[in-house]
Motif scaffolding. Structure first.
Motif, PDB file in Angstrom:
ATOM      1  N   UNK A  85       0.835  -1.200   0.000  1.00 29.87           N
ATOM      2  CA  UNK A  85       0.000   0.000   0.000  1.00 29.87           C
ATOM      3  C   UNK A  85       0.868   1.246   0.000  1.00 29.87           C
ATOM      4  N   UNK A  86       1.918   1.250   0.826  1.00 26.99           N
ATOM      5  CA  UNK A  86       2.769   2.428   0.902  1.00 26.99           C
ATOM      6  C   UNK A  86       3.543   2.648  -0.393  1.00 26.99           C
ATOM      7  N   UNK A  87       3.880   1.593  -1.084  1.00 25.10           N
ATOM      8  CA  UNK A  87       4.544   1.758  -2.381  1.00 25.10           C
ATOM      9  C   UNK A  87       3.643   2.532  -3.340  1.00 25.10           C
ATOM     10  N   UNK A  88       2.365   2.202  -3.343  1.00 21.41           N
ATOM     11  CA  UNK A  88       1.418   2.910  -4.206  1.00 21.41           C
ATOM     12  C   UNK A  88       1.216   4.352  -3.746  1.00 21.41           C
ATOM     13  N   UNK A  89       1.116   4.547  -2.436  1.00 24.51           N
ATOM     14  CA  UNK A  89       0.879   5.889  -1.919  1.00 24.51           C
ATOM     15  C   UNK A  89       2.059   6.812  -2.186  1.00 24.51           C
ATOM     16  N   UNK A  90       3.268   6.304  -2.013  1.00 22.22           N
ATOM     17  CA  UNK A  90       4.436   7.153  -2.259  1.00 22.22           C
ATOM     18  C   UNK A  90       4.476   7.620  -3.710  1.00 22.22           C
ATOM     19  N   UNK A  91       4.190   6.713  -4.622  1.00 24.81           N
ATOM     20  CA  UNK A  91       4.169   7.086  -6.036  1.00 24.81           C
ATOM     21  C   UNK A  91       3.055   8.087  -6.313  1.00 24.81           C
ATOM     22  N   UNK A  92       1.889   7.871  -5.692  1.00 20.70           N
ATOM     23  CA  UNK A  92       0.756   8.777  -5.909  1.00 20.70           C
ATOM     24  C   UNK A  92       1.022  10.146  -5.303  1.00 20.70           C
ATOM     25  N   UNK A  93       1.648  10.209  -4.124  1.00 22.32           N
ATOM     26  CA  UNK A  93       1.968  11.496  -3.511  1.00 22.32           C
ATOM     27  C   UNK A  93       2.922  12.285  -4.409  1.00 22.32           C
ATOM     28  N   UNK A  94       3.851  11.595  -5.044  1.00 26.48           N
ATOM     29  CA  UNK A  94       4.776  12.276  -5.961  1.00 26.48           C
ATOM     30  C   UNK A  94       4.050  12.767  -7.208  1.00 26.48           C
ATOM     31  N   UNK A  95       3.228  11.916  -7.780  1.00 24.32           N
ATOM     32  CA  UNK A  95       2.524  12.258  -9.013  1.00 24.32           C
ATOM     33  C   UNK A  95       1.569  13.422  -8.819  1.00 24.32           C
ATOM     34  N   UNK A  96       0.875  13.467  -7.694  1.00 22.82           N
ATOM     35  CA  UNK A  96      -0.154  14.488  -7.471  1.00 22.82           C
ATOM     36  C   UNK A  96       0.354  15.661  -6.625  1.00 22.82           C
ATOM     37  N   UNK A  97       1.663  15.745  -6.450  1.00 24.51           N
ATOM     38  CA  UNK A  97       2.264  16.864  -5.697  1.00 24.51           C
ATOM     39  C   UNK A  97       1.617  17.000  -4.318  1.00 24.51           C
ATOM     40  N   UNK A  98       1.555  15.890  -3.602  1.00 29.17           N
ATOM     41  CA  UNK A  98       0.856  15.851  -2.318  1.00 29.17           C
ATOM     42  C   UNK A  98       1.770  16.167  -1.142  1.00 29.17           C
ATOM     43  N   UNK A  99       2.971  16.629  -1.395  1.00 32.28           N
ATOM     44  CA  UNK A  99       3.855  17.026  -0.307  1.00 32.28           C
ATOM     45  C   UNK A  99       4.651  18.256  -0.724  1.00 32.28           C
ATOM     46  N   UNK A 100       4.968  19.069   0.274  1.00 33.46           N
ATOM     47  CA  UNK A 100       5.720  20.278  -0.020  1.00 33.46           C
ATOM     48  C   UNK A 100       6.895  20.360   0.943  1.00 33.46           C
ATOM     49  N   UNK A 101       6.676  20.874   2.148  1.00 33.96           N
ATOM     50  CA  UNK A 101       7.802  20.905   3.101  1.00 33.96           C
ATOM     51  C   UNK A 101       8.098  19.510   3.632  1.00 33.96           C
ATOM     52  N   UNK A 102       7.094  18.628   3.648  1.00 31.08           N
ATOM     53  CA  UNK A 102       7.293  17.241   4.058  1.00 31.08           C
ATOM     54  C   UNK A 102       7.144  16.965   5.531  1.00 31.08           C
ATOM     55  N   UNK A 103       6.864  18.003   6.340  1.00 32.54           N
ATOM     56  CA  UNK A 103       6.821  17.762   7.777  1.00 32.54           C
ATOM     57  C   UNK A 103       5.642  16.886   8.181  1.00 32.54           C
ATOM     58  N   UNK A 104       4.491  17.089   7.545  1.00 31.10           N
ATOM     59  CA  UNK A 104       3.312  16.289   7.887  1.00 31.10           C
ATOM     60  C   UNK A 104       3.303  14.940   7.191  1.00 31.10           C
ATOM     61  N   UNK A 105       4.184  14.752   6.219  1.00 25.48           N
ATOM     62  CA  UNK A 105       4.084  13.611   5.299  1.00 25.48           C
ATOM     63  C   UNK A 105       4.155  12.247   5.984  1.00 25.48           C
ATOM     64  N   UNK A 106       5.071  11.993   6.947  1.00 23.37           N
ATOM     65  CA  UNK A 106       5.078  10.657   7.575  1.00 23.37           C
ATOM     66  C   UNK A 106       3.739  10.289   8.206  1.00 23.37           C
ATOM     67  N   UNK A 107       3.155  11.218   8.955  1.00 23.19           N
ATOM     68  CA  UNK A 107       1.854  10.944   9.567  1.00 23.19           C
ATOM     69  C   UNK A 107       0.744  10.886   8.543  1.00 23.19           C
ATOM     70  N   UNK A 108       0.824  11.735   7.521  1.00 28.09           N
ATOM     71  CA  UNK A 108      -0.197  11.748   6.477  1.00 28.09           C
ATOM     72  C   UNK A 108      -0.205  10.419   5.714  1.00 28.09           C
ATOM     73  N   UNK A 109       0.966   9.879   5.456  1.00 27.80           N
ATOM     74  CA  UNK A 109       1.054   8.601   4.762  1.00 27.80           C
ATOM     75  C   UNK A 109       0.498   7.460   5.621  1.00 27.80           C
ATOM     76  N   UNK A 110       0.778   7.497   6.922  1.00 26.72           N
ATOM     77  CA  UNK A 110       0.264   6.447   7.809  1.00 26.72           C
ATOM     78  C   UNK A 110      -1.261   6.465   7.834  1.00 26.72           C
ATOM     79  N   UNK A 111      -1.844   7.666   7.917  1.00 27.55           N
ATOM     80  CA  UNK A 111      -3.303   7.779   7.911  1.00 27.55           C
ATOM     81  C   UNK A 111      -3.879   7.370   6.564  1.00 27.55           C
ATOM     82  N   UNK A 112      -3.220   7.778   5.474  1.00 30.38           N
ATOM     83  CA  UNK A 112      -3.693   7.424   4.135  1.00 30.38           C
ATOM     84  C   UNK A 112      -3.672   5.916   3.929  1.00 30.38           C
ATOM     85  N   UNK A 113      -2.640   5.264   4.455  1.00 30.64           N
ATOM     86  CA  UNK A 113      -2.572   3.800   4.345  1.00 30.64           C
ATOM     87  C   UNK A 113      -3.757   3.160   5.055  1.00 30.64           C
ATOM     88  N   UNK A 114      -4.092   3.672   6.228  1.00 32.83           N
ATOM     89  CA  UNK A 114      -5.232   3.149   6.982  1.00 32.83           C
ATOM     90  C   UNK A 114      -6.531   3.326   6.194  1.00 32.83           C
TER      91      UNK A 114
END
Length: 407
Positions: A85-114
């Motif tokens: 799931x995280x492999x797909x999410x990481x690729x999708x976050x890159x494709x859709x510009x879903x991160x900028x400074x990256x500070x929220x990203x670890x927690x955002x990815x964990x919630x998105x995986x859930x």
């Protein structure tokens, strides 16, 4: 300072360090395990940046004690390399510009995986609700929502056996650890003495499991968040007591509450709340335990929010005190616990101020209802709820306290 030995399984490896008994899991992961991918933001369980998995479930590591996680399986952002799931999410976050400074990203990815695992049919509205507990100050959320939606759409169009296996494991209560047949329930801060004996799945009448006698106002039982408050009513204690044990009348004075059915000392209904980013509608049941001689009662209830699947248990203990023949004080003690995504808000000081304001408004509504002419015969009108006015009222009260302290 009391030191304890804490042993966890972090990202598939045994980690054991001596740590202060009150060290939070987030600090343990960063300072002891040297896994700095877990970010600490608000450190009050609100922003979601510190979210990690504990036995496969998202947990706010900044409000979870490390010692409470003894023996658990913890997954941080560094531990997802082989996760489908995280492999797909990481690729999708890159494709859709879903991160900028990256500070929220670890927690955002964990919630998105859930979300991807738990809600395979989620639409955009539901995804936004699920993400509302993770704050981002950069992206405006558009890219994040688009990324999660794209992963869900891809999996619906072309199911992935590895992802389906994780979904099955999670549905069976095994989270991200399918090799463990029956893991223990995560011992966080939310269970109360009542809820510890209840099933994790609400029954038709969750309050039916409670059979304890009414406790005096202010008595501290179990664990959870507690709030003491009260209000004065310009009526004799006997009149106020008669009103306070009339469940339909009582509910009509509580902002956001409504009764769907009433039989004796039991009710079923709904409590809707909204506070900033937190919105929920708890459907459940409650029962009233009363001591007429002492004019003391306990209103025990339990419910579940249909959107977030958060569960709530609460005891509202109130006792009347006759101040004069025409003046009565109602002392209120609220003991409550939250389990699920909304638990992040349960210990916030601002939220507790909000609840105290609700108690005060409830008292005003009781006074207004008692002042209605006797025998009016009109149906009870539900008390209105203005979250914006209440929110700013709480903020103004807190600001006045701050300036008062400064003086």
């Amino acid at each position: 300072m009391t030191m304890v030995q804490v042993t966890l399984e972090v990202n598939g490896k045994r980690v054991s360090h001596e740590a202060p008994a009150r060290m939070h899991l987030g600090d343990f992961l960063r300072d002891q395990a040297r896994l700095t991918g877990t970010h600490l933001g608000c450190e009050h369980g609100v922003c979601g940046a510190c979210t990690v998995l504990v036995d496969g479930a998202p947990v706010r590591s900044c409000i979870s004690f490390a010692v409470a996680c003894e023996g658990r399986q913890v997954t941080t952002i560094e531990g997802y390399d082989a996760d489908p799931v995280m492999q797909r999410l990481r690729a999708a976050f890159t494709k859709h510009h879903a991160l900028q400074c990256g500070y929220c990203t670890p927690g955002m990815l964990a919630t998105s995986r859930d979300i991807v695992l738990r809600l395979p049919q989620a639409d955009e509205s539901r995804v936004r609700v699920e993400l509302s507990g993770n704050l981002c100050r950069c992206t405006g959320y558009m890219g994040i929502v688009a990324a999660v939606m794209s992963v869900l759409a891809d999996l619906r169009a072309q199911p992935d056996a590895a992802v389906e296996a994780l979904r099955t494991a999670q549905a069976q209560g095994r989270g991200a650890a399918p090799a463990v047949e029956k893991p223990l329930a995560f011992a966080g801060f939310t269970p109360t003495a009542d809820s510890a004996t209840q099933s994790t799945h609400p029954t038709t009448d969750p309050a039916a499991n409670s059979a304890k006698p009414a406790a005096p106002a202010g008595k501290k039982e179990g664990r959870g968040s507690q709030i003491d408050g009260g209000f004065q009513v310009p009526f004799p204690a006997a009149d106020v007591w008669a009103f306070m044990v009339d469940l339909p009348a009582l509910a009509s004075c509580l902002p956001g509450a409504s009764i769907e059915s009433h039989e004796g000392d039991r009710v079923k209904g709904r409590v809707a709340i909204k506070f900033g980013p937190m919105a929920a509608a708890f459907n459940g049941a409650a029962r009233l335990e009363r001591d007429d001689a002492a004019m003391r009662a306990v209103f025990r209830g339990a419910g579940q929010d249909s959107l977030s699947q958060s569960r709530a248990n609460g005891d509202i203990t109130y006792q009347l005190e006759a101040l004069s023949p025409t003046e009565t004080r109602v002392n209120v003690n609220l003991l409550y616990s939250l389990q699920g995504p909304l638990a992040q808000f349960s210990r916030s000081g601002l939220v507790q101020d909000f609840v105290r304001r609700m108690i005060a408004d409830f008292g005003n509504n009781v006074t207004a209802r008692l002042r209605q002419p006797a025998g009016q015969g009109e149906p009870l009108v539900q008390a209105s709820f203005n979250p914006t006015a209440m929110f700013f009222g709480v903020l103004w009260a807190r600001i006045k306290r701050w300036f008062g302290r400064g003086g």
